[in-house]
Design a protein around this motif. Structure first.
Motif, short mmCIF file in Angstrom:
data_model
loop_
_atom_site.label_atom_id
_atom_site.label_comp_id
_atom_site.label_asym_id
_atom_site.label_seq_id
_atom_site.Cartn_x
_atom_site.Cartn_y
_atom_site.Cartn_z
N GLY A 171 0.82 -1.21 0.00
CA GLY A 171 0.00 0.00 0.00
C GLY A 171 0.86 1.25 0.00
O GLY A 171 1.73 1.41 0.85
N GLY A 172 0.59 2.13 -0.94
CA GLY A 172 1.40 3.33 -1.11
C GLY A 172 0.70 4.60 -0.66
O GLY A 172 0.81 5.64 -1.30
N GLY A 173 -0.02 4.52 0.45
CA GLY A 173 -0.60 5.72 1.04
C GLY A 173 0.33 6.28 2.10
O GLY A 173 1.52 5.98 2.13
N PHE A 174 -0.23 7.09 3.00
CA PHE A 174 0.58 7.75 4.02
C PHE A 174 1.35 6.75 4.87
O PHE A 174 2.57 6.82 4.98
CB PHE A 174 -0.31 8.60 4.91
CG PHE A 174 -0.87 9.77 4.20
CD1 PHE A 174 -0.16 10.94 4.09
CD2 PHE A 174 -2.12 9.70 3.59
CE1 PHE A 174 -0.65 12.02 3.40
CE2 PHE A 174 -2.62 10.77 2.89
CZ PHE A 174 -1.90 11.94 2.79
N ILE A 175 0.61 5.82 5.49
CA ILE A 175 1.25 4.90 6.42
C ILE A 175 2.26 4.02 5.68
O ILE A 175 3.37 3.78 6.15
CB ILE A 175 0.19 4.03 7.12
CG1 ILE A 175 -0.69 4.91 8.02
CG2 ILE A 175 0.83 2.92 7.92
CD1 ILE A 175 -0.01 5.43 9.26
N GLY A 176 1.89 3.57 4.50
CA GLY A 176 2.78 2.72 3.73
C GLY A 176 4.10 3.41 3.42
O GLY A 176 5.18 2.85 3.60
N LEU A 177 4.00 4.66 2.96
CA LEU A 177 5.22 5.37 2.59
C LEU A 177 6.05 5.75 3.82
O LEU A 177 7.28 5.66 3.81
CB LEU A 177 4.87 6.61 1.76
CG LEU A 177 4.41 6.27 0.34
CD1 LEU A 177 3.71 7.45 -0.31
CD2 LEU A 177 5.61 5.84 -0.51
N GLU A 178 5.36 6.16 4.89
CA GLU A 178 6.10 6.49 6.12
C GLU A 178 6.80 5.25 6.67
O GLU A 178 7.95 5.31 7.10
CB GLU A 178 5.15 7.09 7.17
CG GLU A 178 4.72 8.52 6.83
CD GLU A 178 3.57 9.04 7.70
OE1 GLU A 178 3.23 10.22 7.56
OE2 GLU A 178 3.02 8.26 8.50
N MET A 179 6.10 4.13 6.65
CA MET A 179 6.71 2.89 7.14
C MET A 179 7.87 2.46 6.23
O MET A 179 8.90 1.99 6.72
CB MET A 179 5.67 1.78 7.25
CG MET A 179 4.78 1.88 8.49
SD MET A 179 5.70 1.94 10.07
CE MET A 179 6.67 0.44 9.95
N ALA A 180 7.71 2.62 4.94
CA ALA A 180 8.81 2.26 4.01
C ALA A 180 10.05 3.09 4.34
O ALA A 180 11.16 2.57 4.41
CB ALA A 180 8.36 2.50 2.56
N GLU A 181 9.85 4.39 4.55
CA GLU A 181 10.98 5.25 4.91
C GLU A 181 11.65 4.76 6.20
O GLU A 181 12.87 4.64 6.27
CB GLU A 181 10.50 6.70 5.09
CG GLU A 181 11.64 7.67 5.43
CD GLU A 181 11.15 9.03 5.91
OE1 GLU A 181 9.93 9.17 6.17
OE2 GLU A 181 11.98 9.94 6.04
N MET A 182 10.84 4.48 7.19
CA MET A 182 11.38 4.10 8.49
C MET A 182 12.14 2.77 8.41
O MET A 182 13.20 2.61 9.00
CB MET A 182 10.24 3.99 9.52
CG MET A 182 9.63 5.32 9.91
SD MET A 182 10.81 6.44 10.71
CE MET A 182 11.01 7.69 9.45
N LEU A 183 11.59 1.83 7.66
CA LEU A 183 12.25 0.52 7.53
C LEU A 183 13.55 0.64 6.73
O LEU A 183 14.55 0.01 7.06
CB LEU A 183 11.30 -0.49 6.88
CG LEU A 183 10.06 -0.85 7.72
CD1 LEU A 183 9.06 -1.65 6.89
CD2 LEU A 183 10.45 -1.62 8.98
#
Lengths: 550, 550
Positions: free
Chosen positions: B160-172
């Motif tokens: 999923g490429g919404g807010f949470i998905g992108l923020e989590m991708a950055e953090m990981l």
């Protein structure tokens, strides 16, 4: 249709903007631009930063050259050509070529006056000495920069605490000089109300600036160079370098001599279409008088944003598109090291002078959610009408995100919003950028509570008098906070204990409540009000008290 | 008057906001808040940053504890207490205490529903494995954090490429994992139009994210843990850790079972006063359906800002102050490393779906005056009505100053401004913060030129077709720029040479012009138009072309 011939006097913000827009609207017009100095379209707002070395490339200050303007816009730019006389009856100007000292005349169909402003230079003894500088154009800046490099000055005095004065003070301090700043008024930055300016004063002193408020220079002492400045109180400040930042006055001389109407502010009078009293002469920028957007009063607002807008409008109007200028609201911003100081609309002094009733509130919100790293606190003040809550002005002092909130508030003012509209703003929120209730929303909630009668507010300037008349002062913070400093005479009743300690609070006296930033005192105020106490919240809390009592 | 008894279901944004405001308005009310989880008022927008270690203190996520709420607001907060049934006819709820598994009933005068939203979890084989995570609350976040620390995963897949998905991708990624992001749609961040999302796509890939657009997971393979994800095309992505960020659906079950009206979006229906179909039950936050501020359509906008506002309004309405919620406009912002992505109002897809006609323009302004150090470029898009220029939406992708401009535009939309109003905004200018013409003003000038017929505009999506129909394509940049990359088939005629090279341009064909960012092509377009060519400017210039052709 014959091609029209348009002359433009002045080649910086309003003049350059007018000429370029005119060409985009009319390929056939003959456009000649006269600039008395060597450069057109230079970045005058960048000059202090060039002097200070923040801007390293001198060329970067020169946004357009005459060659650029010719090639791109087919505009005949004549630098070092000063228009010395306007002859409206003949639709001609007299021009002096300063390189050859020859004079000549040019006819026009339309004339655009954008001569800008001149620095205020008081007639003080010694002010013409070689190390007294102004910062109005590129050669001025070259001169200071050169003096600093070759003469290695140790001390500097900046006279005037406006934008240029403060920016220059920062730059000179960054260059290693010991800097004193003299300001006649009891505060710097007249766009701010005194308590907001006090936050800046603290920061200036903390950064090592020798800030002298209510101080006036009377003479510049030394031989050909200033060595020291004599103040009105007789004292002397040593100074290897003096920078004047006393503000500007409109360059209205040419217009006045031509018989054009001059406004009550001393600037060139123009109608809402930026036309002078002569139908073929338009004027814009730092030389003209405009309407204040909020009060409708005659106003002089020498700022780059309005100047560019006015230039653009003039070109449209000359091309037959009638577009009025709707007035200036004085949105302004200043950087001093890590502090950002910003204002838009009217302050208390200006509203009082205009006879406009207002209310104010103060908050100390964070730039973004505090749980995300890097949040910084700002102090924000809102001014609004007591009847319908229409927003009249705002001032913010802080660091990150000050510029954002002042621009949102500037937009709200332009839209004629009131505080209830402001509550409804749906601003973009994620933790690195804001809070779910943005500082602008928070200001609006506080203001709305005042308008609805949910809270009454008082101000630190009135507290001493209210206490002397018998008001009971409550500090709603924790005992730990109270111990580290509180207002004399305050009783500490933490917000979380207030419901159990109502018996300690006198029913027959006015109650004044403060906490650190105003949130706990607000909750306390609401509890007391519902228990039928006569209670007021003190705007700005202990945080503001600490700054203004200094 | 009898004290009213108010029950609040849900203790995070809307629920906490409603309860606190209710207490400030009514000291006497009995207020009970039920939260099925262990925490109230936690910072759900901060969860990805806690997982990633940007927020180091877990306690900082917990904005209010039940003890705080009791002491400060005299609210009876019951965590781990889930409301399992509403009995509107009896004005009662059934509550299950999850610690004791005992059930009990509470009566109410008013009930506030703020149950929030639930994560979308597709019924795929293996999705219940132990290393498939969601990020909705503090325990979820603890679980991922713990897994990363103890199991040392090397690879992760975010779905999923919404807010949470992108923020989590950055953090990981920041935690050192190799991250793949799967998105079913051809783009991430549905608030953006495709060409704006492409700018983000480039940046995501540049930062090392394995971005898989138009990709769908079909199974999670492995024993008790996922080892790899099977895609619809049959391929496998190895994955030590899976995070689901597929968005949310309203937690409307309780309301539905109680017979309350459910809206067309599947969220709880409320009237403009946030009252459900039962007059004694209000609802707000991520569980409710609201009106779109721009289109007036039924809309589901699960965002923190609107949730807080709705909670506040519900408290007012219960206390007899009739205040409507005026609709959500979907202002949103995302940080991904140094990029800021923001949007407000409607995008093209949404406007097309709603049958609303619009025009768009793109610019690439700098965050502040380029002569002052640190300016960064952003890409901004404005959507507005073709008749009167009313602002419908805006999208900005860049770095510094994106948040400021989107908030100014969000304010302008709320105020019902058109592009001509936007031209007049007087925003605060000094070189470190902006330009004399702010990016928002620039957008408005471009849009105004379109509305006035001063320029016609076309878009990269249409250029190939127009060229195939015979349009003549001009690249208005310098020969040096042209040499380093240009659109196939373009003829290079630099803006500064155009007046002398008109003979090279076919009179009988459509002319399309681009440059790097759109300014030189605009000037070229004006020159050609005045010379009676049929000419269009290509919105977004070569800078946008480079991104979208990838």
């Amino acid at each position: 249709m014959m091609a029209k011939k348009v002359l433009v006097v002045g080649g910086v913000a309003a003049g350059a903007s007018a000429a370029a827009r005119l060409r985009r609207l009319d390929e056939d017009a003959e456009i000649i631009m006269f600039e008395k100095g060597p450069y057109i379209s230079f970045a005058n707002c960048g000059l202090p930063y060039y002097v200070g070395g923040v801007i390293t490339e001198r060329n970067n200050l020169l946004l357009q050259t005459p060659r650029d303007m010719k090639r791109r816009f087919n505009i005949d730019v004549r630098v070092m050509n000063e228009v010395t006389q306007i002859i409206p009856a003949e639709k001609k100007v007299e021009v002096c070529n300063r390189m050859t000292d020859e004079s000549y005349r040019e006819t026009y169909d339309y004339l655009i006056l954008a001569p800008g402003a001149e620095p205020l230079i008081p007639p003080l003894p010694g002010i013409d000495k070689t190390n007294v500088f102004i910062v109005r154009n590129v050669p001025d800046s070259d001169a200071i920069k050169n003096y600093i490099m070759t003469e290695n000055p140790r001390t500097a005095v900046v006279i005037g605490g406006g934008f240029i004065g403060l920016e220059m003070a920062e730059m000179l301090m960054d260059a290693g000089l010991k800097v004193s700043l003299l300001e006649m008024a009891p505060q710097v930055m007249r766009a701010l109300d005194p308590e907001m300016a006090d936050i800046l004063h603290s920061y200036l002193k903390f950064n090592g600036l020798d800030l002298r408020l209510s101080s006036q220079a009377t003479a510049f002492e030394g031989e050909d160079r200033v060595m020291a400045i004599r103040l009105a109180d007789g004292s002397l400040i040593p100074s290897d370098l003096v920078v004047l930042g006393l503000g500007v006055k409109p360059a209205a001389g040419l217009a006045k001599e031509a018989g054009l109407k001059i406004g009550s502010t001393g600037a060139i009078w123009v109608d809402e279409y930026l036309r002078t009293s002569d139908p073929f002469i338009y004027a814009g920028g730092d030389a003209v008088q405009v309407k204040d957007f909020i009060t409708g009063e005659d106003s002089y607002v020498p700022l780059a944003g309005p100047a560019n807008r006015q230039g653009w409008l003039i070109a449209n109007n000359i091309c037959g598109r009638s577009l009025p200028y709707k007035g200036a609201q004085g949105s302004a911003i200043l950087k001093f090291r890590n502090m950002t100081i910003a204002a838009t609309g009217k302050n208390e002094y200006e509203l009082n002078r205009a006879g406009i009733k207002y209310l104010t509130c103060h908050i100390h919100p964070n730039s973004h959610a505090t749980y995300y790293p890097g949040a910084t606190q700002m102090t924000a003040k809102l001014l609004f009408t007591p009847d319908n809550g229409k927003i009249l002005g705002a001032q913010i002092v802080g660091s990150d995100g000050v510029d954002k909130r002042i621009d949102v508030l500037a937009t709200a003012i332009r839209a004629g919003m009131n505080v209830f509209d402001l509550q409804e703003l749906e601003l973009a929120y994620a933790p690195p950028y804001s809070s779910a209730k943005d500082p602008v929303n928070m200001l609006a909630y506080v203001a709305g509570n005042m308008l609805n009668g949910d809270i009454e507010v008082t101000y630190w300037t009135d507290v001493a008098q209210e206490v002397s008349r018998g008001a009971f002062l409550i500090d709603a913070r924790t005992p730990e906070e109270f111990k580290y400093g509180a207002v004399e005479g305050a009783t500490n009743i933490p917000v979380d204990e207030i419901r159990n300690r109502l018996a300690e609070i006198p029913k027959d006296r006015d109650i004044l409540v403060y906490c650190q930033v105003g949130l706990r005192s607000y909750i306390t105020t609401r509890i007391l009000k519902q228990n039928n106490f006569k209670v007021k919240n003190i705007s700005g809390g202990y945080k503001l008290y600490e700054v203004i009592r200094k």
